[in-house]
Design an enzyme around this catalytic site. Structure first.
Site, short mmCIF file in Angstrom:
data_model
loop_
_atom_site.label_atom_id
_atom_site.label_comp_id
_atom_site.label_asym_id
_atom_site.label_seq_id
_atom_site.Cartn_x
_atom_site.Cartn_y
_atom_site.Cartn_z
CE LYS A 190 -1.12 5.53 -8.46
NZ LYS A 190 0.01 5.39 -9.35
CD GLU A 226 -0.74 -6.28 -14.87
OE1 GLU A 226 -0.69 -6.12 -13.64
OE2 GLU A 226 -1.37 -7.22 -15.39
CB VAL A 255 -0.88 -2.41 -8.79
CG1 VAL A 255 -0.25 -3.02 -7.55
CG2 VAL A 255 -2.20 -1.71 -8.41
CB ILE A 292 5.49 -6.71 -11.67
CG1 ILE A 292 6.93 -6.25 -11.57
CG2 ILE A 292 5.31 -8.09 -11.06
CD1 ILE A 292 7.90 -6.99 -12.46
N GLY A 296 11.59 10.84 -12.07
CA GLY A 296 10.23 10.75 -12.62
C GLY A 296 9.42 9.65 -11.97
CD GLU A 326 1.61 9.38 -8.54
OE1 GLU A 326 0.97 10.20 -9.23
OE2 GLU A 326 1.77 8.20 -8.88
CG ASP A 384 1.28 5.53 -5.40
OD1 ASP A 384 0.91 5.79 -6.57
OD2 ASP A 384 1.92 4.49 -5.11
CE LYS A 386 1.19 2.11 -7.11
NZ LYS A 386 2.59 2.42 -6.76
N GLY A 399 10.52 1.23 -12.29
CA GLY A 399 10.84 2.52 -12.90
C GLY A 399 9.97 2.79 -14.10
#
Ligand SMILES: NC(=O)c1ccc[n+]([C@@H]2O[C@H](COP(=O)([O-])OP(=O)(O)OC[C@H]3O[C@@H](n4cnc5c(N)ncnc54)[C@H](OP(=O)(O)O)[C@@H]3O)[C@@H](O)[C@H]2O)c1
Length: 344
Positions: free
Chosen positions: A130, A154, A157, A161, A211, A214, A225, A229, A323
């Protein structure tokens, strides 16, 4: 078309990406006529390596997992810029730097420098980090445009998706007026667990083991985080000039359990909501949502974003299973987007 890839950062996301690439290699060759080779890898503590013949990414991942260094897989390189230099000089049709180093919430560095160095050397950049778009979106997007290269993020965030490509590719001439969403998987997983009477620490430990949290989990639980975003979304959608430090920010801790359970008793759900609107300061807040708000229904690592548009009303996009594979897919999708641009 030959595509050379330099992997800058080779942790959870970088390794999930090479495994995905390996599993899709035949299809990429057959359907996309793409011969993708990893020709450089750089890490902080496992060394850096270049090999123009191609590095076996899965072997590299197994080596790193076993605690080894990368030097045996090719010619050692001194640092990130040396890897980018040599991959960019490799002479393939397309050179892409895949940036997946750790988020630095102070100022986005050194990832911004990595992206700049890649673009200046004629590489395209795809990243799940980010930092670059949260701290330097306008500078890097302008540099990419000037060099006729792509800067895509992509995976920054909501994992795989499509958010940015959705707006870029499928909503031409539509203006985004506002956004609101659950966009941090770790805190949503913890809030769901707290609602069910579980304790804070084991719920966080599960996200670390998978995992998903962060490297420094305080970035998730303190709301950084989500703030990063929100800054990326505001910079891209509203042409804002904000960093994560400009975002009004809240997080969660063990004391949030009582509030989460009280919200359930009230027929509501407590969710960490990131929101922003054109011309306004973005925010990350703990909000008690009525149960019929679609964001209230998101459980575990599910995420969703609602964008308010001028022509189409509100559009909601969500993922039920965030994930590492999804984040790796974001990088793969961006890589394919780069090759489409090159072929145009
Ligand atoms: N994990 C997720 O689910 C997820 C989802 C979306 C986005 N992201 C983002 O993706 C990025 C990577 O996440 P991750 O989970 O893969 O992190 P990670 O497991 O901690 O891996 C980070 C990698 O970057 C390397 N690195 C760090 N600083 C570096 C530097 N200055 N120069 C060269 N290499 C450096 C590390 O090297 P060493 O191994 O030597 O330390 C490691 O290989 C982060 O920015 C994160 O915010 C993660």
């Amino acid at each position: 078309m030959r595509v050379d890839l330099a992997l800058i950062g080779f942790g959870h996301v970088g390794q999930a990406f090479v495994r995905l690439l390996d599993s899709r290699r035949d299809r990429l060759l057959r359907d996309w006529k793409l011969d993708c080779r990893i020709t450089g890898i750089a890490t902080r503590s496992r060394g850096a390596v270049v090999n123009h013949a191609g590095i076996d990414g899965v072997a590299a991942s197994l080596m790193v997992e076993a605690g080894g260094a990368l030097h045996d897989l090719g010619e050692p390189a001194t640092d990130v810029v040396a890897v980018v230099d040599r991959v960019s000089a490799g002479g393939s049709d397309v050179r892409i730097v895949v940036e997946t180093t750790t988020l630095n919430i102070a100022d986005g560095q050194p990832a911004i420098g990595h992206v700049r160095a890649a673009l200046e050397r004629g590489c395209h950049v795809v990243t799940a980090n980010k930092g670059p778009a949260a701290f330097a979106y306008h500078e890097l997007a302008a540099l990419a445009a000037a060099r006729r290269r792509a800067f895509l993020f992509e995976g920054a965030v909501m994992d795989g998706i499509p958010i940015f490509s959705l707006v870029r590719e499928t909503l031409p001439a539509v203006e985004i007026a506002a956004f609101r969403g659950v966009i941090n998987s770790t805190t949503n997983h913890i809030l769901t667990a707290l609602e069910e009477g579980e304790a804070f620490a084991p719920a966080l430990a599960r996200m670390q083991a998978d995992g998903i949290a962060e490297a420094d989990p305080s970035l998730d639980v303190d709301g950084w985080d989500a703030a990063a975003k929100a800054a990326v979304l505001a910079n891209v959608f509203f042409d804002a000039r904000v960093t994560p430090h400009d975002v009004v920010r809240a997080g969660i801790d063990a004391d949030t359990a009582a509030r989460a359970r009280q919200a359930v008793a009230n027929g509501c759900r407590l969710r960490l909501i990131a929101s922003g609107a054109r011309g306004e300061r973005p925010s990350v807040r703990l909000v008690e949502l009525p149960h019929d708000d679609i964001l209230a229904g998101l459980r575990g690592t599910a995420n969703a974003l609602i964008v308010e548009t001028d022509l189409l009303g509100r559009i909601a996009i969500g993922q039920m299973d965030g994930g590492l594979i999804q984040t790796a897919y974001a990088l793969l999708g961006d890589m394919l987007a780069v090759t489409k641009l090159v072929r145009r």
